[in-house]
Design a protein around this motif. Structure first.
Motif, short mmCIF file in Angstrom:
data_model
loop_
_atom_site.label_atom_id
_atom_site.label_comp_id
_atom_site.label_asym_id
_atom_site.label_seq_id
_atom_site.Cartn_x
_atom_site.Cartn_y
_atom_site.Cartn_z
N THR A 1 27.27 18.25 46.89
CA THR A 1 27.98 17.36 47.12
C THR A 1 29.11 16.88 46.20
OG1 THR A 1 27.46 16.08 44.69
CG2 THR A 1 25.67 15.44 46.80
N ASP A 2 29.85 16.30 46.15
CA ASP A 2 31.13 17.24 45.25
C ASP A 2 31.37 15.92 43.97
OD1 ASP A 2 32.02 14.42 46.48
OD2 ASP A 2 33.81 14.46 47.13
N VAL A 3 30.03 15.39 43.33
CA VAL A 3 29.86 14.84 42.34
C VAL A 3 29.49 16.24 41.40
CG1 VAL A 3 29.04 12.96 41.47
CG2 VAL A 3 28.74 12.54 43.75
N LYS A 4 29.80 15.63 40.33
CA LYS A 4 30.52 15.89 39.01
C LYS A 4 29.77 14.53 37.61
CE LYS A 4 32.83 20.19 39.81
NZ LYS A 4 32.22 20.06 40.90
N PRO A 5 28.00 14.96 36.89
CA PRO A 5 27.24 13.74 37.53
C PRO A 5 27.76 14.54 35.49
CG PRO A 5 25.47 14.93 37.64
CD PRO A 5 27.06 15.41 38.76
N GLU A 6 27.52 13.25 34.79
CA GLU A 6 27.52 13.40 33.01
C GLU A 6 26.51 13.60 32.82
OE1 GLU A 6 28.13 10.15 29.31
OE2 GLU A 6 29.72 10.20 30.89
N ILE A 7 26.70 14.85 31.90
CA ILE A 7 24.75 16.03 31.65
C ILE A 7 25.51 15.73 30.45
CG2 ILE A 7 23.37 17.37 31.44
CD1 ILE A 7 24.36 18.29 34.92
N GLU A 8 24.12 15.08 29.13
CA GLU A 8 23.76 15.93 28.22
C GLU A 8 22.25 16.18 27.77
OE1 GLU A 8 24.11 12.20 25.22
OE2 GLU A 8 25.05 11.11 26.79
N ILE B 1 32.72 7.41 42.84
CA ILE B 1 32.69 8.38 44.30
C ILE B 1 32.81 7.74 45.66
CG2 ILE B 1 31.28 9.81 42.66
CD1 ILE B 1 28.67 9.32 44.04
N SER B 2 32.06 8.62 47.00
CA SER B 2 33.08 8.47 47.97
C SER B 2 31.99 7.44 48.19
CB SER B 2 33.66 9.31 48.93
OG SER B 2 32.33 10.45 48.97
N PRO B 3 31.41 6.73 49.54
CA PRO B 3 30.45 6.57 50.38
C PRO B 3 28.85 6.91 50.59
CG PRO B 3 31.81 4.92 50.98
CD PRO B 3 32.89 5.82 49.81
N GLU B 4 29.77 8.47 51.53
CA GLU B 4 28.98 9.41 51.42
C GLU B 4 28.76 9.78 50.62
OE1 GLU B 4 30.36 13.77 54.02
OE2 GLU B 4 31.07 12.00 54.62
N GLU C 1 26.03 8.19 48.92
CA GLU C 1 24.51 7.93 50.17
C GLU C 1 23.94 9.83 49.75
OE1 GLU C 1 22.97 8.37 54.86
OE2 GLU C 1 25.71 7.56 54.33
N LYS C 2 24.25 11.20 49.55
CA LYS C 2 23.80 11.83 48.98
C LYS C 2 23.41 11.68 47.77
CE LYS C 2 26.44 14.68 52.23
NZ LYS C 2 27.64 15.48 52.22
N VAL C 3 23.88 11.59 47.06
CA VAL C 3 23.33 11.22 45.21
C VAL C 3 22.47 10.47 45.76
CG1 VAL C 3 23.98 10.43 43.18
CG2 VAL C 3 25.56 11.55 44.07
N GLN C 4 22.01 9.52 45.73
CA GLN C 4 21.26 8.29 45.64
C GLN C 4 19.41 8.83 46.20
OE1 GLN C 4 20.99 5.69 44.27
NE2 GLN C 4 22.72 6.65 43.10
N LEU C 5 20.27 9.92 47.66
CA LEU C 5 19.01 10.03 48.17
C LEU C 5 18.04 10.99 47.67
CD1 LEU C 5 17.19 10.48 50.99
CD2 LEU C 5 18.47 12.30 52.42
#
Length: 110
Positions: free
Chosen positions: A51-58, A74-77, A80-84
């Motif tokens: 995905t194009d998501v950059k999670p915050e990680i510790e 983040i975008s709806p698309e 959806e991917k992140v939640q899956l």
């Protein structure tokens, strides 16, 4: 014991925090720790790679701690991917918990 806390208000997994040690076996032979780590880090790596998501990680310096927070904007698309991916992680961890519940616990805050 490993504790995995999912924060999922309105059925959206916004973050998870993994802490503790399974103490199922000695370091290097602990299959519970290895399984939980593989599933959790695999999900985080999949989110970043697919995905194009950059999670915050510790992460804790000594191990035994991982926190991952998903940005809200983040975008709806992507959402959806992140939640899956995160729900797949949850299902995998629940499978481990079913067999090794003495060594790990999942808490789902909704």
């Amino acid at each position: 014991m490993i504790k995995v806390v999912f924060d999922a208000p309105q059925e959206r997994i916004a973050s998870f925090t993994l802490s503790g040690h399974a103490n199922f076996a000695k370091k290097g032979s602990d299959i519970v720790c290895a399984g939980v780590s593989a599933v959790s880090f695999g999900a985080v790596n999949a989110i970043m790679s697919l995905t194009d998501v950059k999670p915050e990680i510790e992460q804790g310096r000594e191990g035994g701690y991982l926190r991952c927070a998903i940005p809200a904007n983040i975008s709806p698309e992507s959402e959806e991917k992140v939640q899956l991916l995160l729900n797949g992680m949850l299902v995998s961890l629940q499978t481990i918990e079913r067999d090794y519940g003495k060594y790990m616990k999942i808490i789902l805050n909704q």
